[in-house]
Design an enzyme around this catalytic site. Structure first.
Site, PDB file in Angstrom:
ATOM      1  N   PRO A   1       0.820  -1.223   0.000  1.00 17.89           N
ATOM      2  CA  PRO A   1       0.000   0.000   0.000  1.00 17.89           C
ATOM      3  C   PRO A   1       0.855   1.275   0.000  1.00 17.89           C
ATOM      4  CG  PRO A   1      -0.214  -1.181   2.095  1.00 17.89           C
ATOM      5  CD  PRO A   1       0.586  -2.058   1.178  1.00 17.89           C
ATOM      6  N   GLU A  13       2.730  -7.456   8.565  1.00 17.52           N
ATOM      7  CA  GLU A  13       3.005  -6.030   8.718  1.00 17.52           C
ATOM      8  C   GLU A  13       3.822  -5.467   7.564  1.00 17.52           C
ATOM      9  OE1 GLU A  13       1.898  -3.606  11.023  1.00 17.52           O
ATOM     10  OE2 GLU A  13       0.556  -5.333  11.084  1.00 17.52           O
ATOM     11  N   ARG A  36      -3.782  -8.326 -20.549  1.00 19.72           N
ATOM     12  CA  ARG A  36      -4.787  -8.016 -21.580  1.00 19.72           C
ATOM     13  C   ARG A  36      -4.281  -6.976 -22.582  1.00 19.72           C
ATOM     14  NH1 ARG A  36      -8.038  -4.007 -20.968  1.00 19.72           N
ATOM     15  NH2 ARG A  36      -9.957  -5.000 -21.617  1.00 19.72           N
ATOM     16  N   ASP A  88     -10.556   1.005 -24.419  1.00 21.05           N
ATOM     17  CA  ASP A  88     -10.979   0.861 -23.024  1.00 21.05           C
ATOM     18  C   ASP A  88     -11.062   2.205 -22.321  1.00 21.05           C
ATOM     19  OD1 ASP A  88     -10.993  -1.868 -22.999  1.00 21.05           O
ATOM     20  OD2 ASP A  88      -8.986  -2.082 -22.141  1.00 21.05           O
TER      21      ASP A  88
HETATM   22  N1  ADE Z   1      -0.783  -5.127   0.009  1.00 24.82           N
HETATM   23  C1  ADE Z   1      -1.652  -4.754   0.962  1.00 24.82           C
HETATM   24  N2  ADE Z   1      -2.411  -3.732   0.546  1.00 24.82           N
HETATM   25  C2  ADE Z   1      -2.016  -3.452  -0.723  1.00 24.82           C
HETATM   26  C3  ADE Z   1      -2.406  -2.490  -1.682  1.00 24.82           C
HETATM   27  N3  ADE Z   1      -3.369  -1.595  -1.442  1.00 24.82           N
HETATM   28  N4  ADE Z   1      -1.776  -2.490  -2.868  1.00 24.82           N
HETATM   29  C4  ADE Z   1      -0.786  -3.366  -3.125  1.00 24.82           C
HETATM   30  N5  ADE Z   1      -0.374  -4.292  -2.260  1.00 24.82           N
HETATM   31  C5  ADE Z   1      -0.976  -4.343  -1.059  1.00 24.82           C
END
Ligand code: ADE
Length: 249
Positions: free
Chosen positions: A92, A119, A157, A172
């Site tokens: 994330p 974590e 794709r 697209d």
């Molecule tokens: N791992 C946990 N959350 C994630 C996300 N939002 N994007 C990519 N990998 C992740």
């Protein structure tokens, strides 16, 4: 193209065995290989994670199995090791995934995706092994597996020949810098709701113009931020001006 995925949950990737992804692999457009991180861990218990130094909750993926795995995967003779292949951590904290990044990744001969869990991963993996980090959105998943599948789907794709109708990926939503307008199929009248007459007119020029205008209208209504970077003709700008004028009336 060759895609390696390093994960603690290879069983989760059954999605890759269906539809366009399955056909692309069967046709030899892409070779996707899953690698189980645990197999690269040493010791009787093949431990892949440990509590963080300094305390705090959760577990952190250890550096050794990830380094060993990546080095062994890239040294498998499948591709030229002197070429720098992207080694991408799904996290994330990564750069937000977009269609532009999918297009960029589709241009590589080989990709290696690493799925984080718990974590996160030991910081030395990020600093000394990864060449890129990608997030699929501002929310936290329990692992990088779903994110890796999203990236693989969006990239595969785009490979020439992956979609049945050649060129379909070019129209697209997002590929053109605009959202796509509405689509209709049979029946022409459903519960009293008609398909727009222009689509049944057989007039290719008028249909193309209508589609462009509906793409502009939808983008203007839902994602006006995209209009800032979209490539717009004079006619497009005139049409958007009309929409704005109608909106202010
Ligand atoms: N791992 C946990 N959350 C994630 C996300 N939002 N994007 C990519 N990998 C992740």
């Amino acid at each position: 193209m060759h895609i390696d995925i390093l994960t603690l949950l290879p069983e989760a990737f059954t999605y890759l065995n269906y539809s366009i992804l399955q056909r692309a692999q069967a046709a030899g457009l892409v070779d996707i290989r899953l690698h189980h991180l645990r197999e690269y861990a040493t010791g009787k218990h093949r431990v892949t994670d440990e509590p963080p130094f300094g305390g705090g909750g959760g577990m952190v993926l250890k550096p050794e199995p990830i380094f060993t795995a990546v080095e062994s995967i890239l040294d498998d003779g499948v591709s030229n090791t002197s070429i720098a292949h992207p080694i991408i951590l799904m996290t994330p904290q990564g750069r937000p995934f977009t269609q532009t990044i999918a297009q960029e990744l589709a241009g590589y001969e080989r990709l290696l995706l690493i799925c984080g869990r718990y974590e996160g991963v030991d910081e030395r993996v990020r600093q000394h092994l990864m060449t890129d980090e990608i997030s699929i959105g501002d929310y936290v998943l329990t692992g990088g597996e779903l994110a890796a599948m999203v990236v693989v789907d969006a990239v595969v794709r785009l490979l020439p020949g992956a979609l049945g109708a050649e060129g379909a990926a070019e129209t697209d939503s997002h590929a053109t810098g605009l959202l796509e307008g509405p689509h209709y199929t049979k029946p022409a009248n459903f519960r009293g709701w008609d398909v727009p007459a222009v689509l049944r007119s057989g007039h290719a020029g008028q249909i193309a113009r209508w589609r462009r205008q509906e793409a502009l209208r939808r983008t203007w209504e839902r994602r006006p931020d995209m209009l800032v970077t979209a490539v717009l003709s004079e006619e497009d700008k005139w049409f958007l001006g009309q929409l704005a004028a109608d909106g202010n009336r």
